[in-house]
Design an enzyme around this catalytic site. Structure first.
Site, short mmCIF file in Angstrom:
data_model
loop_
_atom_site.label_atom_id
_atom_site.label_comp_id
_atom_site.label_asym_id
_atom_site.label_seq_id
_atom_site.Cartn_x
_atom_site.Cartn_y
_atom_site.Cartn_z
CE1 TYR A 1 -4.31 1.05 0.38
CE2 TYR A 1 -3.59 2.46 2.19
CZ TYR A 1 -4.66 2.07 1.26
OH TYR A 1 -5.83 2.66 1.35
CE LYS B 1 -4.97 3.89 -3.41
NZ LYS B 1 -5.65 4.02 -2.17
#
Length: 307
Positions: free
Chosen positions: A142, A170
């Protein structure tokens, strides 16, 4: 390398769990209802304990209870789910990842060590440790725009190649530099929701979606259009971006609210969720009296997302 093959199945519109906060406590009844709504809406997957899930405020008991609730409900109906094991303290992040892996999620999400800006070697040391406790459960790194270190395209490719169970990322966008590495062809790259229609043309697989906060059902339909490269999705994206630019971004850029506060505010705009804009200490909540103006803009620009 078999874990890498799972990247192909991690795609689409992933809805984020938002914490219903009342007097600093989590309302688990409303949280369960939120999961049920996402399942009924037919989203591609649900994830917990991301930025909007306020992972940085949770005790370990709360983290385990939220993760267990999500896993139990999703397994019953076969809904893909990811558990955010992120923590600002890297040793606790590893412990969270180890616990999350026991619930057999579709993937575990982690952030890089937070206090010192982290170089490539430190990132690899950390992710190898996470990999060792996750028992072949896929890992998503992330790395959103507000991360302390936003990795370069070359660093992302190195991490993907060096860590067998890292299957995706992400990121804010898929840049030309990322395209040049070939990473979009082999990794599951998720971008900011309001850029998905554009970035799908260069390999984005989906979004851990801020847009989904507005209306999960409409976002699911639009995501499918994005991934089919339907030109209509680009027109919708322009209206979403106008709404975000005019009504949402100023809360962050001009007034200093955090991203999670804005996500909760967007979820409160519609009628799909019982959540309120209330953030947990120490972050400010966007005042509820600001809702009506934003709702009117939502209905005017993206009426299908008012749910």
């Amino acid at each position: 390398m078999k874990v890498k093959e799972s990247a192909a199945s991690i795609k689409g519109n992933w809805a984020t769990l938002l914490l219903p906060i009342e007097n600093e406590a989590i309302n688990y009844i409303l949280l369960a209802e939120q999961i049920d709504y996402f399942i009924a809406a037919g989203v591609d997957g649900i994830y917990s304990n991301g930025t909007a899930g306020e992972f940085y405020t949770q005790t370990e008991e709360e983290f385990e209870r939220i993760s267990g609730l999500l896993a139990t409900k999703c397994r019953v109906v076969g809904m893909p789910f990811q558990i955010g094991a992120s923590h600002c303290h890297p040793q606790d992040a590893v412990r969270r990842a180890q616990f999350a892996a026991t619930l057999q999620p579709t993937a575990v999400q982690v952030i890089l060590p937070n206090w010192f800006p982290c170089n490539t070697q430190t990132a690899l040391i950390f992710l190898r440790k996470v990999e060792s406790v996750c028992q072949d459960v896929p890992i998503i790194l992330y790395n959103p725009p507000h991360a302390k270190v936003c990795l370069t395209a070359e660093q992302l490719r190195t991490i993907f190649d060096e860590i067998d169970t890292v299957v995706g990322f992400k990121l804010p966008r898929i840049t030309d530099e990322i395209v040049a590495t070939g990473l979009p062809q082999v990794a599951s790259i998720f971008v900011a929701g309001h850029f998905l229609a554009t970035d799908a043309y260069v390999g984005a697989k989906g979004a851990y979606s801020n847009v989904c906060c507005l209306g999960p059902k409409a976002t699911q339909t639009w995501t499918q259009q994005c991934l089919m490269l339907d030109p209509q999705a680009l027109e919708t994206e322009q209206r979403i971006q106008q709404f975000m630019s005019e009504e949402i971004a100023p809360f962050i850029l001009e007034e200093g609210y955090c991203n999670a506060a804005v996500d909760k505010f967007m979820a409160t705009m519609g009628i799909w969720s019982g959540i309120t804009p209330t953030m947990r200490f120490p972050f400010e909540s966007v005042p509820a009296e600001r809702l009506e103006k934003a709702r009117q803009a939502q209905k005017a620009l993206i009426p299908g997302f008012y749910q």
